[in-house]
Structure formats: C-alpha cells, structure tokens
Scaffold this motif. Structure first.
Motif, PDB file in Angstrom:
ATOM      1  N   ALA A  25       0.839  -1.205   0.000  1.00  7.63           N
ATOM      2  CA  ALA A  25       0.000   0.000   0.000  1.00  7.63           C
ATOM      3  C   ALA A  25       0.876   1.258   0.000  1.00  7.63           C
ATOM      4  O   ALA A  25       0.509   2.280  -0.587  1.00  7.63           O
ATOM      5  CB  ALA A  25      -0.918   0.006   1.211  1.00  7.63           C
ATOM      6  N   TYR A  26       2.030   1.164   0.634  1.00  6.14           N
ATOM      7  CA  TYR A  26       2.930   2.322   0.704  1.00  6.14           C
ATOM      8  C   TYR A  26       3.310   2.799  -0.702  1.00  6.14           C
ATOM      9  O   TYR A  26       3.142   3.980  -1.034  1.00  6.14           O
ATOM     10  CB  TYR A  26       4.172   1.947   1.525  1.00  6.14           C
ATOM     11  N   THR A  27       3.823   1.875  -1.534  1.00  8.09           N
ATOM     12  CA  THR A  27       4.213   2.258  -2.904  1.00  8.09           C
ATOM     13  C   THR A  27       3.019   2.885  -3.624  1.00  8.09           C
ATOM     14  O   THR A  27       3.145   3.912  -4.301  1.00  8.09           O
ATOM     15  CB  THR A  27       4.658   1.005  -3.702  1.00  8.09           C
ATOM     16  N   THR A  51      -1.016  -6.163 -11.517  1.00 15.59           N
ATOM     17  CA  THR A  51      -0.483  -7.376 -10.882  1.00 15.59           C
ATOM     18  C   THR A  51       0.406  -8.164 -11.832  1.00 15.59           C
ATOM     19  O   THR A  51       0.157  -8.239 -13.040  1.00 15.59           O
ATOM     20  CB  THR A  51      -1.647  -8.265 -10.382  1.00 15.59           C
ATOM     21  N   ASP A  52       1.432  -8.764 -11.232  1.00 16.48           N
ATOM     22  CA  ASP A  52       2.468  -9.525 -11.928  1.00 16.48           C
ATOM     23  C   ASP A  52       2.140 -10.997 -11.681  1.00 16.48           C
ATOM     24  O   ASP A  52       2.322 -11.492 -10.565  1.00 16.48           O
ATOM     25  CB  ASP A  52       3.811  -9.132 -11.277  1.00 16.48           C
ATOM     26  N   GLU A  53       1.641 -11.695 -12.688  1.00 16.81           N
ATOM     27  CA  GLU A  53       0.953 -12.961 -12.409  1.00 16.81           C
ATOM     28  C   GLU A  53       1.648 -14.213 -12.925  1.00 16.81           C
ATOM     29  O   GLU A  53       1.165 -15.318 -12.707  1.00 16.81           O
ATOM     30  CB  GLU A  53      -0.481 -12.867 -12.954  1.00 16.81           C
ATOM     31  N   ASP A 228       8.653 -10.037 -19.025  1.00 15.31           N
ATOM     32  CA  ASP A 228       7.186  -9.973 -19.108  1.00 15.31           C
ATOM     33  C   ASP A 228       6.660  -8.813 -18.241  1.00 15.31           C
ATOM     34  O   ASP A 228       5.902  -7.946 -18.697  1.00 15.31           O
ATOM     35  CB  ASP A 228       6.692 -11.352 -18.635  1.00 15.31           C
ATOM     36  N   ALA A 229       7.111  -8.753 -16.977  1.00 16.51           N
ATOM     37  CA  ALA A 229       6.568  -7.778 -16.030  1.00 16.51           C
ATOM     38  C   ALA A 229       6.948  -6.339 -16.412  1.00 16.51           C
ATOM     39  O   ALA A 229       6.095  -5.446 -16.434  1.00 16.51           O
ATOM     40  CB  ALA A 229       7.061  -8.097 -14.625  1.00 16.51           C
ATOM     41  N   LEU A 230       8.217  -6.134 -16.731  1.00 15.74           N
ATOM     42  CA  LEU A 230       8.659  -4.765 -17.054  1.00 15.74           C
ATOM     43  C   LEU A 230       7.925  -4.223 -18.287  1.00 15.74           C
ATOM     44  O   LEU A 230       7.615  -3.027 -18.363  1.00 15.74           O
ATOM     45  CB  LEU A 230      10.175  -4.742 -17.279  1.00 15.74           C
ATOM     46  N   GLU A 264      14.546  -2.831  -3.502  1.00 14.14           N
ATOM     47  CA  GLU A 264      15.066  -4.160  -3.853  1.00 14.14           C
ATOM     48  C   GLU A 264      14.885  -4.489  -5.330  1.00 14.14           C
ATOM     49  O   GLU A 264      15.411  -5.489  -5.809  1.00 14.14           O
ATOM     50  CB  GLU A 264      14.422  -5.225  -2.965  1.00 14.14           C
ATOM     51  N   ILE A 265      14.119  -3.651  -6.049  1.00 12.64           N
ATOM     52  CA  ILE A 265      13.923  -3.976  -7.467  1.00 12.64           C
ATOM     53  C   ILE A 265      14.502  -2.893  -8.379  1.00 12.64           C
ATOM     54  O   ILE A 265      14.087  -2.727  -9.511  1.00 12.64           O
ATOM     55  CB  ILE A 265      12.431  -4.260  -7.777  1.00 12.64           C
ATOM     56  N   VAL A 266      15.475  -2.195  -7.829  1.00 13.53           N
ATOM     57  CA  VAL A 266      16.123  -1.119  -8.586  1.00 13.53           C
ATOM     58  C   VAL A 266      16.887  -1.672  -9.787  1.00 13.53           C
ATOM     59  O   VAL A 266      16.814  -1.131 -10.894  1.00 13.53           O
ATOM     60  CB  VAL A 266      17.057  -0.314  -7.638  1.00 13.53           C
ATOM     61  N   HIS A 291      12.059   3.893  -3.239  1.00 13.93           N
ATOM     62  CA  HIS A 291      11.742   4.164  -1.831  1.00 13.93           C
ATOM     63  C   HIS A 291      12.280   3.037  -0.960  1.00 13.93           C
ATOM     64  O   HIS A 291      12.677   1.984  -1.465  1.00 13.93           O
ATOM     65  CB  HIS A 291      10.238   4.336  -1.637  1.00 13.93           C
ATOM     66  N   GLY A 292      12.280   3.287   0.340  1.00 14.28           N
ATOM     67  CA  GLY A 292      12.789   2.276   1.273  1.00 14.28           C
ATOM     68  C   GLY A 292      11.690   1.302   1.672  1.00 14.28           C
ATOM     69  O   GLY A 292      10.607   1.290   1.086  1.00 14.28           O
ATOM     70  N   TRP A 293      11.968   0.534   2.666  1.00 15.76           N
ATOM     71  CA  TRP A 293      11.004  -0.464   3.121  1.00 15.76           C
ATOM     72  C   TRP A 293      10.283   0.007   4.367  1.00 15.76           C
ATOM     73  O   TRP A 293      10.839   0.757   5.178  1.00 15.76           O
ATOM     74  CB  TRP A 293      11.722  -1.754   3.501  1.00 15.76           C
TER      75      TRP A 293
HETATM   76  N1  MSP Z   1       6.445  -8.105  -9.207  1.00 13.86           N
HETATM   77  C1  MSP Z   1       7.589  -7.382  -8.814  1.00 13.86           C
HETATM   78  C2  MSP Z   1       7.625  -6.019  -9.475  1.00 13.86           C
HETATM   79  C3  MSP Z   1       7.548  -6.028 -10.969  1.00 13.86           C
HETATM   80  S1  MSP Z   1       7.478  -4.427 -11.605  1.00 13.86           S
HETATM   81  C4  MSP Z   1       7.684  -4.588 -13.216  1.00 13.86           C
HETATM   82  C5  MSP Z   1       7.611  -7.201  -7.304  1.00 13.86           C
HETATM   83  N2  MSP Z   1       6.467  -7.361  -6.685  1.00 13.86           N
HETATM   84  S2  MSP Z   1       6.254  -7.268  -5.101  1.00 13.86           S
HETATM   85  O1  MSP Z   1       4.864  -7.545  -4.880  1.00 13.86           O
HETATM   86  O2  MSP Z   1       7.184  -8.113  -4.449  1.00 13.86           O
HETATM   87  O3  MSP Z   1       6.616  -5.832  -4.680  1.00 13.86           O
HETATM   88  C6  MSP Z   1       5.987  -4.735  -5.269  1.00 13.86           C
HETATM   89  C7  MSP Z   1       6.287  -3.453  -4.544  1.00 13.86           C
HETATM   90  O4  MSP Z   1       5.856  -3.531  -3.197  1.00 13.86           O
HETATM   91  C8  MSP Z   1       7.773  -3.119  -4.519  1.00 13.86           C
HETATM   92  O5  MSP Z   1       7.963  -1.759  -4.822  1.00 13.86           O
HETATM   93  C9  MSP Z   1       8.151  -3.384  -3.116  1.00 13.86           C
HETATM   94  O6  MSP Z   1       9.213  -2.630  -2.661  1.00 13.86           O
HETATM   95  C10 MSP Z   1       6.871  -3.021  -2.387  1.00 13.86           C
HETATM   96  N3  MSP Z   1       6.894  -3.607  -1.086  1.00 13.86           N
HETATM   97  C11 MSP Z   1       6.630  -4.889  -0.704  1.00 13.86           C
HETATM   98  N4  MSP Z   1       6.884  -4.984   0.642  1.00 13.86           N
HETATM   99  C12 MSP Z   1       7.295  -3.780   1.120  1.00 13.86           C
HETATM  100  C13 MSP Z   1       7.603  -3.250   2.369  1.00 13.86           C
HETATM  101  N5  MSP Z   1       7.604  -3.953   3.468  1.00 13.86           N
HETATM  102  N6  MSP Z   1       7.880  -1.912   2.436  1.00 13.86           N
HETATM  103  C14 MSP Z   1       7.814  -1.089   1.340  1.00 13.86           C
HETATM  104  N7  MSP Z   1       7.544  -1.573   0.166  1.00 13.86           N
HETATM  105  C15 MSP Z   1       7.395  -2.939   0.006  1.00 13.86           C
HETATM  106  O7  MSP Z   1       8.651  -6.897  -6.775  1.00 13.86           O
END
Ligand code: MSP
Length: 702
Positions: A25-27, A51-53, A228-230, A264-266, A291-293
C-alpha cells in the motif's frame, strides 16, 4: 519531478503469490499522492498499477494452495484491485499480466528486440532464485541468493538470451548524462557500480514450466517473468496493439515520467529495463524513484517473515487519510521507516485531530457564529496588525517550499512546511482571542472589523493548507474545502494557489468535525482485527474518518438525549448540580442518611471528554450545544454554560462528562450526557471541572 503537460506514473506490478499488506500500500499511496498532485497542476496524468501474475514463484504458491495458477491469480488480483478501490486509489488502469493485450505486447517487444539482433539462443547453466525470480550468476551450486539469502536452485536449460553485455557503456553514459534518471543518489551510485563491474548476457526465457507468455514462434519457452513484467509499463498504454487509438495513446504517454519502485527492485528497473528499451529502439523512462522499506517489528514487512499488517485494518479503524498521512509524514522517503499502531494513532491525534482539526473547526465555527456563516470582509490593509501580515507572508513562503519539497519527493518535509503554517495560525488564534473581541461590549464596530480580519486570515490560511495537502489526505481536505463553501476541490488548480483568493462573502457549508479523536480503543481494535484476520473485506464501502465509519470513535451526531443545565445553585466543589444528581440516582440507591454506597457510585459513569464543536443554542442565552468526544463516540450535549464560556474557547478543551445519564430533549435538541461543573454564587456561575495533568479522552473517573 517535472510539470509536463502529460504525466505518466507507474507502481511496480504486485506479485499475486500473497495478499496485499501495508508495504504494498505504501508504494501505491505514494504514487496516488503524486498522481493527484499532478492532476491538480493541470497535467494530463496517467497512473498505472496492476499485478504480476506469471513465473515459477506463482506456480509454486498455487500448487501449495491446491489451486491452478489462474485460479490463484484471479483471486489475489481481485483482492488487490478491491483494496485500491477501498482506499480510494485513483489509478487510471489496472493491468494484469495475464491480460491478452499484455501478452500480445510482450511478444511484440520480444520480436522487435530479436529483429534488432539482440536475442540469441544459448544454454544457461547456473543458479536461480525463485523468490526473487533472479538469475544469480555469482553464486555457485547450493549457494544462497545474495539478495534474499534463500537457497538458489541450479538451472540448466536451453534459453533465449538478451545481449545485455553490449549495453554497459550506453547505460553508463545515460546515467551520467541524466543525473535525475535514478533517485535517490545512493541508488544511482549502487547501480553505476554494478554496471561498471561488467554485465553478462541475460537469460530471457524458461522452458521447464508453461505459466507465462509463450516466446513468439517457439511455444516451448515462456518469456522470463521480469521481461514480461517490465513490459507492462508499455503494454498498458497501448504498445503492441494494432488499434490506432491504442497506438496514439502510447505515443502520447510514453516514455513514463516516473517508475516508482522499492529499493530491492532497482536493478531490474535501472539496468535491465533501460537496456531492453534501448535494444527495441524505444525512449527510456524519465526517472526511476526508489523508496525504502516499511519495517514492522524491525524487519521488512513481508508475508514470508509473518510480520504483515493489512492496510484495511488502519483504513477501517482510523480512515484512509490517517494511513496516507502517517506513511508520507513519518517515513522519510527513500529510507526505511517503522510502522506501529501506536505511532499511527499518535500522528493522527497530534497532527490531524489536534492541529488541522482544531484549526478547521475553530475557524469555521467562529465564522458561522459571528458572521452568519459567511467569510467576512477583512478591514482595510492599513489597519492590519503585524501578526496578520506575518500569516499572509508565511502562507506565501509555505506554498513555495511545499511545492519544491513535494516535487523533489521530500513528502515528510513538505508536510512539515504545511504544518508550520497550521501551528502559526493556531497560535495566532490563541494570541488574538477572537472570541473575546466578539464578546466585548465597548468599541463594538472596531472590534467587529478586527474580528473580520482575524477570521479572514484564519480561513484563508486554512484554504491554502487544505489545497496544498489535498493530494496526501484527499478525503478530509475535500470535506474541509466543502465546509469552506468552495465546492469540489478536484476542480481547483494548485499552480494558481496564492494568498487572497478566498472570496469575501463565501457562504460556508455545514460545519462538522473532520477528525474524531482516536483513543486507546483504536489500537486495541486494530490489533484485534489483525489477530482475527477480520478487517472488513476490501470490497466493503469505506467512509472517510468522521463520516460515521470509523469504528470506536465515530461521531454519532444523531445521538439522542439531553443533559440539563449545570447552573442550578449548589455549593462550589459539588460534583454536579444537585437536581441532576437526584434524578440520576434511582431512589433505591440512596441510603437513609443521604449517603450512597460505593456500588451506587460505581453506577455513575464519569469520563474525560474533549469538546469538538461548541455553539450557542438559538433563542436560549444560557445554553450551548456541544459535541464531545468521549473516546468511543462523539456525544451531543446541551449545557447551561453559555454565560460563562464563549463557544470557541471550549474547542479542544477536556471536560468531565456524565455519560450514563438518560437522554432528554432541551430546546428541541437531544442531549446525551452532562458536563460537570462547580457552580457558585447567587447567579450559579458554572466553572467546568478540568485537569491539570494531561488525561486521555475516554478515561473513567472513579
Ligand atoms: N512483481 C515485482 C515487481 C515487478 S514491476 C515490473 C515485485 N512485486 S512485489 O509484490 O514483491 O513488490 C511490489 C512493490 O511492493 C515493490 O515496490 C516493493 O518494494 C513493495 N513492497 C513490498 N513490501 C514492502 C515493504 N515492506 N515496504 C515497502 N515496500 C514494500 O517486486
């Protein structure tokens, strides 16, 4: 961030192997705030999420759940979408990588890159991390993934390869020539170091499972899940479609202005994606912002760690804006930030309920009371005091600094700037004591002119803050805007915002509290919801805080009942006026000598309340109508204290309220409770019972 005429912003697309949590939700909230901000600047904005499926990770999660991949993805994708709707996320498109149009676009991109000579068939033999869907060339057999520490798996397959190694220099040149391409600076440096250390060609297909987009003309292979996702960033806006309208849309919005990603996906976004785009002859996105976590109990919130909190939990208890405000104010963007229920409630109470809530309710209720609900004409400038001009000047500075900070993704500092104005105006109200001016008998006309200037200044500052922070807390600001009589806030253009635009004579809307105070119960309630997994289903309708959906402390403005005036004559120091106590306690609880037992006393429920709204009752010069927050709800109480207290002076004040008094009607108004006061002298002047120490709203007196 730039203010182009078009603005295209994307979230990462979310894996559907697990349900969404506050980290996801943050992102999305950050992107939503930025998208709303750009719409307010008049930009033609497109906000994409989805969504990335596909991929091995989803196949494994589905198997573990006893579902087919399609069934699992259908279920979780619906949850994501419903959650974003529940949270009021204003996405323009929700893409699923299982959409036929997306698959077609992925194949088209693959073909283009192949045609341009950057794809070849080879043999991959190495390690793969299924959790990250990442080839880990540096790890030997059995070695852990350097990203997540999980065991890697050995893969030996005939695959399609992308000539990534040919792009190292081009990428470095691009980073150097475009310093804003990767932000913040620390991530840019990491990426540059990674590319400088050399790039290997990248395997872009898999042949050991089928859950993916088939490679064009070679259906034994599916396209690598990150390729696929990008691609979604292009396919979502029409890339690969034969339809002319789609092509026009792609030409209009591509390249993206912002890809917002977690740290983590930079690498996928800043190395693989630009190289793929270069090889296809497509322009690169303008910026990738990392952004951070969000940490919970000190580690990254994630399903595998079992430390997740769901966004619905906060939204359903405190309202959408409480979560949005907390995340953008508390987390320094770009860095990791901690999440806790206590911290959310503290922020909500201190900044929203107290600072902004009080500014809004005081200003609007005074205009309602002293100027019949119309924005007053300030006195001529020559008669202004330095304090008035200081607010106007500060507002001008805050508009500028807020925009600069927001546009450079320093959301927390932008909010701090906005709150500096709120605090200054709250202090200005305390210093100028408008209620005293209104009550003063001598120099009536002069006082009224001064009062008009003060209240105009307050209302104008409130309008400015409301417009500035609307993209971050849209629900409550839309309500304040409506109460200011300004109609639909979404029609307002932020680039035109300046001091002095509030039209004199504007008729205010209905003034109601916007941020009911949260108390300890809210925290317990959130904890319970998390434990029971019982947050309202994402598809349940949500109302913003204060509109009646906020569990635990909802304003029940329709509450019935009455308290009687507390002005009847008793001796000072009595808990309350005699007649009320007499009717309060049933006769059988009164022992013969006039004393009551402790059990009798226990029946009297006295609590700490906080006044949210106070206004005179028409035609009754002794009565005030109060709305008092008692922690679990907001009570309407009619109290006979109008002669002793100006309504505005009571807003925010903590009082003692008898909460289990039978409701009654007074002057046609329902009153539900009684405010406790001492009363003395011939006139029975009431003095409200109060506290020297800070006590939480809802605390019981016993
Ligand atoms: N499917 C890939 C992204 C593909 S984009 C072409 C993926 N998915 S994810 O569901 O794992 O993460 C999606 C986003 O949610 C990322 O930006 C990730 O950093 C964010 N977050 C997931 N857990 C998080 C936290 N605990 N804190 C902040 N953001 C986090 O990666």
């Amino acid at each position: 961030m730039q203010t182009a005429n078009k603005f295209y912003i994307t979230t990462p697309i979310y894996y559907v192997n697990a349900r969404p949590h506050v980290g996801h939700a943050y992102t999305t909230i950050v992107c939503d705030a930025v998208a709303r901000y750009h719409r307010m600047l008049g930009d033609d904005t497109f906000f994409l999420t989805g969504t990335d499926e596909h991929g091995q990770k989803i196949v494994r999660s589905a198997t573990a759940a006893g579902l087919t991949p399609q069934a699992l993805t259908n279920q979780i994708a619906v949850e994501y979408r419903a959650l974003w709707d529940h949270m009021g996320i204003t996405y323009d498109k929700f893409i699923r990588t299982t959409d036929a149009e997306h698959k077609r676009g992925v194949q088209e991109l693959f073909r283009r890159i192949q045609k341009n000579g950057f794809i070849y068939k080879g043999r991959y033999s190495g390690q793969y991390c299924v959790y990250d869907e990442l080839y880990v060339d540096s790890a030997g057999p059995g070695a852990p993934c350097p990203e997540c520490g999980r065991p890697t798996e050995t893969v030996q397959e005939e695959n399609y390869f992308f000539k990534l190694s040919e792009f190292a220099n081009k990428l470095l040149k691009h980073y150097e020539q475009n310093p804003g391409f990767i932000r913040p600076e620390t991530r840019r440096n990491e990426v540059m170091a990674f590319v400088r250390s050399g790039l290997r060609d990248l395997s872009i297909s898999r042949s050991t499972f089928k859950w993916g987009v088939p490679v064009p003309d070679d259906p034994e292979h599916v396209v690598y899940v990150w390729f696929d996702a990008l691609s979604n960033y292009c396919t979502a806006i029409g890339f690969g479609s034969p339809d002319k309208k789609d092509q026009e849309q792609f030409a209009k919005y591509w390249p993206a202005d912002v890809h917002m990603v977690g740290k983590e996906i930079v690498r996928f976004h800043c190395v693989y994606w630009p190289a793929l785009l270069m090889s296809a002859g497509l322009p690169l996105p303008k910026s990738i912002i990392a952004h951070g976590w969000l940490l919970f109990e000190e580690s990254k919130m994630s399903k595998s760690r079992g430390n997740i909190v769901r966004a619905e939990t906060i939204v359903d208890v405190l309202g959408r804006d409480a979560l949005r405000y907390f995340l953008l104010r508390e987390v320094v963007f770009g860095q990791d930030g901690s999440f806790s229920f206590d911290a959310v409630v503290q922020r909500y109470n201190a900044d929203l309920a107290n600072d902004l809530g009080n500014l809004s309710s005081r200003t609007l209720s005074m205009i309602t009371r002293y100027f019949r609900g119309q924005v007053p004409y300030p006195a001529p400038k020559a008669s202004h005091k330095p304090a008035d001009d200081a607010i106007a000047n500060l507002a001008g500075e805050v508009i500028q600094s807020y925009k600069e900070l927001f546009e450079s993704y320093q959301f927390s500092r932008a909010l701090e700037a906005a709150w500096s104005l709120i605090s200054a105006v709250n202090k200005y109200i305390v210093d100028t004591e408008p209620w005293a001016l209104a009550e003063r008998e001598e120099n009536k006309e002069e006082n009224l002119a001064r009062l008009a200037t003060i209240l105009y200044t307050c209302a104008e500052a409130l309008r400015i803050v409301t417009a500035l922070v609307h993209s971050i807390i849209p629900d409550s600001t839309a309500r304040i805007w409506g109460q200011l009589g300004l109609g639909d806030i979404s029609a307002f253009r932020l680039d035109e915002l300046k001091w002095g635009q509030l039209q004199l004579g504007t008729k205010l809307g209905k003034v109601e509290p916007v941020f009911p105070r949260a108390d300890k119960n809210s925290i317990e309630k959130m904890q319970q919801l998390e434990q029971s997994g019982n947050a309202a289903p994402s598809s349940a309708p949500v109302q913003p805080a204060g509109k009646g959906a906020v569990a635990g402390q909802v304003a029940s403005q329709s509450a019935v009942g009455e308290s009687r005036s507390v002005t009847s004559k008793t001796s000072a120091g009595a808990v309350a006026a005699g007649p009320q106590i007499a009717t309060l306690a049933p006769s059988n609880t009164i022992v013969n000598d006039g004393k009551i037992t402790i059990d009798d006393f226990a029946k009297i429920e006295l609590r700490v309340g906080q006044v949210k709204v106070a206004e005179k009752v028409k035609g009754a010069d002794k009565l005030l109508r109060l709305e008092v927050d008692i922690g679990t709800e907001v009570r309407q109480v009619v109290a006979g204290i109008a002669k002793a207290y100006a309504p505005e002076s009571l807003i925010g004040r903590k009082v003692v309220i008898l909460t289990n008094l039978a409701p009654r009607k007074l002057r046609g108004l329902e009153s539900n409770g009684m405010i406790i006061a001492a009363s003395f002298g011939e006139e029975g002047v009431p003095v409200l019972a109060t506290f020297l120490e800070d006590v939480p709203v809802g605390a019981r007196l016993k």
